[in-house]
Scaffold this motif. Structure first.
Motif, PDB file in Angstrom:
ATOM      1  N   HIS A 174      21.866  10.921 -41.484  1.00  0.00           N
ATOM      2  CA  HIS A 174      20.721  11.741 -41.092  1.00  0.00           C
ATOM      3  C   HIS A 174      20.241  12.594 -42.251  1.00  0.00           C
ATOM      4  N   ALA A 190      16.620  12.345 -44.212  1.00  0.00           N
ATOM      5  CA  ALA A 190      15.724  13.496 -44.290  1.00  0.00           C
ATOM      6  C   ALA A 190      15.422  13.874 -45.739  1.00  0.00           C
ATOM      7  N   ALA A 237      14.567  22.656 -37.587  1.00  0.00           N
ATOM      8  CA  ALA A 237      13.494  22.939 -38.541  1.00  0.00           C
ATOM      9  C   ALA A 237      13.337  24.439 -38.784  1.00  0.00           C
ATOM     10  N   GLU A 269      17.601  11.141 -38.497  1.00  0.00           N
ATOM     11  CA  GLU A 269      18.508  11.013 -37.352  1.00  0.00           C
ATOM     12  C   GLU A 269      19.365   9.773 -37.517  1.00  0.00           C
ATOM     13  N   ASP A 292      18.809  22.591 -45.455  1.00  0.00           N
ATOM     14  CA  ASP A 292      18.795  21.737 -44.285  1.00  0.00           C
ATOM     15  C   ASP A 292      19.541  22.436 -43.166  1.00  0.00           C
ATOM     16  N   SER A 347      21.471  20.897 -39.802  1.00  0.00           N
ATOM     17  CA  SER A 347      21.806  19.634 -39.179  1.00  0.00           C
ATOM     18  C   SER A 347      22.956  19.841 -38.209  1.00  0.00           C
ATOM     19  N   HIS A 365      12.524  15.080 -41.439  1.00  0.00           N
ATOM     20  CA  HIS A 365      13.567  14.910 -40.429  1.00  0.00           C
ATOM     21  C   HIS A 365      14.296  13.584 -40.604  1.00  0.00           C
ATOM     22  N   ALA A 421      17.088  18.439 -40.215  1.00  0.00           N
ATOM     23  CA  ALA A 421      15.779  18.869 -40.710  1.00  0.00           C
ATOM     24  C   ALA A 421      15.988  19.395 -42.121  1.00  0.00           C
TER      25      ALA A 421
END
Length: 208
Positions: free
Chosen positions: A188, A192, A50, A145, A71, A73, A143, A129
């Motif tokens: 992911h 997000a 983040a 995952e 982002d 990641s 977020h 994020a």
């Protein structure tokens, strides 16, 4: 009649730009996502995904005067205590060469580190994020995952990064063997950015 709202993606990764254009287009938002102009990369000095996403989004918004999305990641490997984590893109320490060469070096290092680890202990997650920063300083972070496991050898030629090693839960093909829409649906980054897109419309309307 006004055109789509322009957003700048705080990245010069062409593959990521194409991927996020697909995700945002599928959300139904009337936005145009553009890449950063050539220049120096922003140092990712944060200790979390983040923090790094916000650092990049703030820099892009300041540089362009546009609302910026970014982002951060990476891959969190259970057996490695959550690493490479925020260091995923530079895990092997290779800063020169092409993106493909860096990806190959990173994958090779992770495989070497897990060389004697049996399949039941090769759990991992892709973590993302996603951040929005407007020129007025509004911030939003979401977020996503994707859990799965790492194979002992790469499979597939699509995707990028650690995709050839990653078998998501419930899948029989690696992320690098999935079609682009199939990967977007579970990834992911897709999760997000779909959540970011869900909250994005009212923010951009208020800003405009």
């Amino acid at each position: 009649m006004s055109g789509p709202t322009r957003l700048v993606l705080a990245s010069r990764n062409a593959a990521k730009l194409v991927e996020l254009r697909r995700i945002l287009a599928a959300s139904g938002l009337d936005v145009e996502l553009v890449g950063l102009p050539d220049g120096e990369e922003v140092a990712e000095t944060g200790t979390t995904f983040a923090e790094n996403a916000l650092i990049k989004a703030h820099a892009a918004a300041e540089l362009t005067g546009l609302p910026a999305v970014a982002d951060d990641s990476g891959l969190a490997v259970d057996e490695l205590g959550g690493m490479p984590g925020v260091r995923s893109a530079r895990w092997a320490g290779l800063r020169g060469g092409t993106r493909e060469q860096r990806d190959e070096a990173n994958n090779a290092l992770v495989l070497a580190q897990l060389d004697d680890v049996p399949a039941p202990r090769r759990g991992a997650a892709f973590v993302c994020a996603a951040a929005l920063v407007t020129p007025a300083g509004v911030e939003l972070v979401t977020h996503g995952e994707l859990r799965g496991e790492l194979l002992a050898a790469p499979r597939g030629a699509a995707g990028f990064g650690y995709d050839p090693l990653f078998l998501a839960e419930g899948q029989t093909r690696t992320n690098a063997e999935l079609t682009a829409p199939e990967k977007d649906a579970i990834s992911h980054r897709g999760r997000a950015f779909r959540e970011l897109a869900r909250q994005l419309g009212p923010i951009l309307t208020a800003a405009g």
